[in-house]
Every structure is written in structure tokens, then in C-alpha cells.
Design a protein around this motif. Structure first.
Motif, PDB file in Angstrom:
ATOM      1  N   VAL A 217      10.040   2.035  -3.192  1.00 47.01           N
ATOM      2  CA  VAL A 217      10.029   3.146  -4.150  1.00 47.01           C
ATOM      3  C   VAL A 217      10.029   2.625  -5.582  1.00 47.01           C
ATOM      4  CG1 VAL A 217      11.343   5.106  -5.046  1.00 47.01           C
ATOM      5  CG2 VAL A 217      11.128   4.784  -2.581  1.00 47.01           C
ATOM      6  N   THR A 218      10.930   1.708  -5.886  1.00 49.89           N
ATOM      7  CA  THR A 218      11.060   1.249  -7.264  1.00 49.89           C
ATOM      8  C   THR A 218       9.842   0.436  -7.717  1.00 49.89           C
ATOM      9  OG1 THR A 218      12.408  -0.631  -6.487  1.00 49.89           O
ATOM     10  CG2 THR A 218      13.573   1.313  -7.291  1.00 49.89           C
ATOM     11  N   SER A 219       9.265  -0.337  -6.807  1.00 50.79           N
ATOM     12  CA  SER A 219       8.050  -1.083  -7.160  1.00 50.79           C
ATOM     13  C   SER A 219       6.896  -0.127  -7.441  1.00 50.79           C
ATOM     14  CB  SER A 219       7.668  -2.039  -6.025  1.00 50.79           C
ATOM     15  OG  SER A 219       8.651  -3.034  -5.841  1.00 50.79           O
ATOM     16  N   ALA A 220       6.802   0.925  -6.627  1.00 55.83           N
ATOM     17  CA  ALA A 220       5.735   1.909  -6.826  1.00 55.83           C
ATOM     18  C   ALA A 220       5.911   2.649  -8.150  1.00 55.83           C
ATOM     19  CB  ALA A 220       5.711   2.897  -5.669  1.00 55.83           C
ATOM     20  N   LEU A 221       7.168   2.931  -8.513  1.00 56.39           N
ATOM     21  CA  LEU A 221       7.424   3.656  -9.758  1.00 56.39           C
ATOM     22  C   LEU A 221       6.871   2.903 -10.954  1.00 56.39           C
ATOM     23  CD1 LEU A 221       8.788   6.048 -11.221  1.00 56.39           C
ATOM     24  CD2 LEU A 221      10.850   4.628 -11.371  1.00 56.39           C
ATOM     25  N   LEU A 222       6.996   1.578 -10.949  1.00 58.55           N
ATOM     26  CA  LEU A 222       6.528   0.775 -12.080  1.00 58.55           C
ATOM     27  C   LEU A 222       5.015   0.857 -12.242  1.00 58.55           C
ATOM     28  CD1 LEU A 222       8.786  -2.390 -11.668  1.00 58.55           C
ATOM     29  CD2 LEU A 222       9.054  -0.492 -13.282  1.00 58.55           C
ATOM     30  N   LYS A 223       4.303   1.213 -11.176  1.00 59.88           N
ATOM     31  CA  LYS A 223       2.848   1.377 -11.256  1.00 59.88           C
ATOM     32  C   LYS A 223       2.469   2.819 -11.569  1.00 59.88           C
ATOM     33  CE  LYS A 223       1.970  -2.329  -7.899  1.00 59.88           C
ATOM     34  NZ  LYS A 223       3.381  -2.675  -7.644  1.00 59.88           N
TER      35      LYS A 223
ATOM     36  N   THR B 222       0.826  -1.219   0.000  1.00 60.45           N
ATOM     37  CA  THR B 222       0.000   0.000   0.000  1.00 60.45           C
ATOM     38  C   THR B 222       0.853   1.260   0.000  1.00 60.45           C
ATOM     39  OG1 THR B 222      -0.099   0.214   2.423  1.00 60.45           O
ATOM     40  CG2 THR B 222      -1.708  -1.245   1.383  1.00 60.45           C
ATOM     41  N   GLN B 223       2.173   1.096  -0.015  1.00 58.17           N
ATOM     42  CA  GLN B 223       3.081   2.229   0.164  1.00 58.17           C
ATOM     43  C   GLN B 223       3.874   2.543  -1.099  1.00 58.17           C
ATOM     44  OE1 GLN B 223       2.911   3.505   3.437  1.00 58.17           O
ATOM     45  NE2 GLN B 223       1.314   1.932   3.490  1.00 58.17           N
ATOM     46  N   SER B 224       4.275   3.807  -1.228  1.00 52.21           N
ATOM     47  CA  SER B 224       5.208   4.185  -2.290  1.00 52.21           C
ATOM     48  C   SER B 224       6.461   4.811  -1.704  1.00 52.21           C
ATOM     49  CB  SER B 224       4.548   5.166  -3.262  1.00 52.21           C
ATOM     50  OG  SER B 224       4.404   6.449  -2.684  1.00 52.21           O
ATOM     51  N   ALA B 225       6.589   4.780  -0.356  1.00 54.71           N
ATOM     52  CA  ALA B 225       7.715   5.423   0.328  1.00 54.71           C
ATOM     53  C   ALA B 225       7.844   6.886  -0.092  1.00 54.71           C
ATOM     54  CB  ALA B 225       9.016   4.664   0.100  1.00 54.71           C
ATOM     55  N   GLY B 226       6.697   7.549  -0.202  1.00 52.90           N
ATOM     56  CA  GLY B 226       6.685   8.970  -0.522  1.00 52.90           C
ATOM     57  C   GLY B 226       6.834   9.291  -1.989  1.00 52.90           C
ATOM     58  N   LEU B 227       6.964   8.271  -2.850  1.00 54.00           N
ATOM     59  CA  LEU B 227       7.199   8.564  -4.267  1.00 54.00           C
ATOM     60  C   LEU B 227       5.980   9.178  -4.938  1.00 54.00           C
ATOM     61  CD1 LEU B 227       9.137   8.410  -6.670  1.00 54.00           C
ATOM     62  CD2 LEU B 227       8.105   6.200  -7.224  1.00 54.00           C
ATOM     63  N   GLU B 228       4.788   8.689  -4.611  1.00 56.73           N
ATOM     64  CA  GLU B 228       3.595   9.235  -5.277  1.00 56.73           C
ATOM     65  C   GLU B 228       3.460  10.743  -5.054  1.00 56.73           C
ATOM     66  OE1 GLU B 228      -1.064   8.137  -6.125  1.00 56.73           O
ATOM     67  OE2 GLU B 228      -0.131   7.337  -4.306  1.00 56.73           O
ATOM     68  N   PRO B 229       3.518  11.245  -3.827  1.00 59.58           N
ATOM     69  CA  PRO B 229       3.458  12.704  -3.668  1.00 59.58           C
ATOM     70  C   PRO B 229       4.670  13.417  -4.253  1.00 59.58           C
ATOM     71  CG  PRO B 229       3.884  11.653  -1.547  1.00 59.58           C
ATOM     72  CD  PRO B 229       3.498  10.569  -2.518  1.00 59.58           C
ATOM     73  N   ALA B 230       5.827  12.760  -4.265  1.00 61.04           N
ATOM     74  CA  ALA B 230       7.012  13.384  -4.876  1.00 61.04           C
ATOM     75  C   ALA B 230       6.799  13.599  -6.372  1.00 61.04           C
ATOM     76  CB  ALA B 230       8.241  12.521  -4.637  1.00 61.04           C
ATOM     77  N   LEU B 231       6.220  12.601  -7.045  1.00 64.50           N
ATOM     78  CA  LEU B 231       5.935  12.749  -8.473  1.00 64.50           C
ATOM     79  C   LEU B 231       4.894  13.829  -8.712  1.00 64.50           C
ATOM     80  CD1 LEU B 231       5.849   8.988  -9.567  1.00 64.50           C
ATOM     81  CD2 LEU B 231       7.660  10.641 -10.031  1.00 64.50           C
ATOM     82  N   ARG B 232       3.887  13.884  -7.857  1.00 68.77           N
ATOM     83  CA  ARG B 232       2.868  14.924  -7.986  1.00 68.77           C
ATOM     84  C   ARG B 232       3.483  16.318  -7.827  1.00 68.77           C
ATOM     85  NH1 ARG B 232      -2.692  13.749  -7.279  1.00 68.77           N
ATOM     86  NH2 ARG B 232      -3.147  11.528  -7.017  1.00 68.77           N
TER      87      ARG B 232
END
Length: 217
Positions: A150-156, A22-32
Motif C-alpha cells: 500500500v505505502t509503495s503504491a501511494l508514493l506512485k 503490479t499491486q496496490s493492495a486495493g489502494l488505487e481503487p480506494a483513491l479513485r
């Protein structure tokens, strides 16, 4: 006795049912906020020097305190004092509850009644103690878990060539080793590093109130 490498692989697996998916280690808000996929390796290294270092140090100290029969509440308080963002603290404690289930499934035993309020690194420290994990190994586990999250979240979020992303993670391994070496000898809560990441904290607070999102944090 040191923990089996296979158990370390199990605990570092993104498929572990601990809530990590359920986590992106902060990547989702960083991309936003404007971070680009090409900047993700730099983002990973920034986390490793700040929030991940704090969490790894906390887990190592929690392991030492648990081994000495001490009170982990003091370690939890030290982690909270080094985690200014209320959103990050709340998320860390949600993950802690997930890892508490992992702990009780893999190494059942009595736990403090307050354990459901402990953060992920504190529970990982207790798990490290029960499994005979070396201090450096629990730090490596924290570092690797953060990076692969982080890297797993990036692929999504921003699909990339998975092999290119795997190369980024591979190139980060020496940095994870260096970080683990920095914290492996810690034994007391006051020794836990205190390195803030204001942008990560601000993004976490914003993300906490965002309604259209793929990841919880």
C-alpha cells in the motif's frame, strides 16, 4: 530451526520478483473512490483487521497442513470461501503463481499439480514450511507485505514525503505483531478468520474492469 532473519528480509522486500510490483493492495481503487492520502493509515489498519487477517491465517494454516503432509486444496477452498470478490480471488491466484516461482527458485522440490491454482497465502504457507519459518513469522510477513505494498503504491499514485510514509509503516508494526499473535496458533482450515471488507471487495470488482489504471489490483 527458525528461518534466518535475512531470508525474512528478502521475502518482505518489495523488489522481490513475485508480481507484487503490479499491486496496490486495493489502494488505487480506494483513491479513485474518494479516499484521501491522509486516510491511508486508517485504510492500512482496516485491511489488517480484515483481508490481511484472513490471508495471514490462511498462510499459517497452510504451513501447518504442509508440515503434517496434508492436502492444501482444503486450505485453498477455505481461503476462497472467505474471499467473496471474484476479482480478489483471481488476483490472489495470480500472485500465488508468482510466489510459486519464488518457492521453486529458493527451495526447489516437488509440488502438487494443482499448485498453479493456489492463492498467494497458500503458497506462502508451503514456502514457510520448506524454509522452517515460525507460524508468527509467516503471519508477520503477510502483514508487512500488505502494508508496504500500500505505502509503495501511494508514493506512485499520490507522491508524499517518503519518510512520512515510512513513519506510517513503522507505527503499524505493533498492529502487525498483534495480528500475527492472533493467528499463530491456527492449524486447521475451519479456524481461518472470516472477516469481510465489503468496500475493498466492491472497489476490487470496479477496478478489475477499469481500463486506465497504474496497478493490476
Amino acid at each position: 530451526m527458525s528461518t534466518s532473519p535475512l531470508l525474512l528480509a528478502l521475502l518482505g522486500d518489495a523488489r522481490l520478483p513475485s508480481g507484487g510490483h503490479t499491486q496496490s493492495a486495493g489502494l488505487e481503487p480506494a483513491l479513485r473512490a474518494g479516499t484521501t492520502p491522509a486516510e491511508v493509515p486508517a485504510y492500512l489498519r482496516s485491511r489488517l483487521r480484515t483481508v490481511t487477517l484472513v490471508e495471514a491465517g490462511t498462510a499459517v494454516v497452510a504451513r501447518a497442513v504442509a508440515a503434517d503432509g496434508g492436502d492444501l486444496a482444503g486450505v485453498e477452498a477455505a481461503w476462497a470461501a472467505r474471499t467473496p470478490s471474484a476479482a480478489l480471488r483471481a488476483n490472489g491466484r495470480r500472485l500465488g503463481r508468482g510466489y510459486l516461482r519464488v518457492l521453486q527458485a529458493l527451495r526447489p522440490g516437488p509440488v502438487d499439480d494443482r499448485a498453479r491454482t493456489w492463492s498467494r497465502p497458500v503458497v506462502l504457507g508451503l514456502l514457510a514450511h520448506r524454509t522452517g519459518m515460525d507460524p508468527a513469522d509467516v503471519a508477520r510477513l503477510v502483514g508487512y507485505d500488505d502494508a508496504q505494498t500500500v505505502t509503495s503504491a501511494l508514493l506512485k499514485l499520490e507522491p508524499q514525503d517518503p519518510l512520512a510514509v515510512a513513519v506510517w509503516l513503522s507505527e503499524l508494526l505493533p498492529d502487525i505483531e498483534e495480528m500475527a499473535g492472533r493467528v499463530a496458533a491456527l492449524r486447521r482450515p475451519e479456524q481461518i478468520p472470516a472477516h469481510g471488507a465489503p468496500l475493498v471487495e466492491r472497489w476490487a470488482e470496479t477496478h478489475d474492469t477499469t481500463t486506465e489504471r497504474l496497478f493490476r489490483a
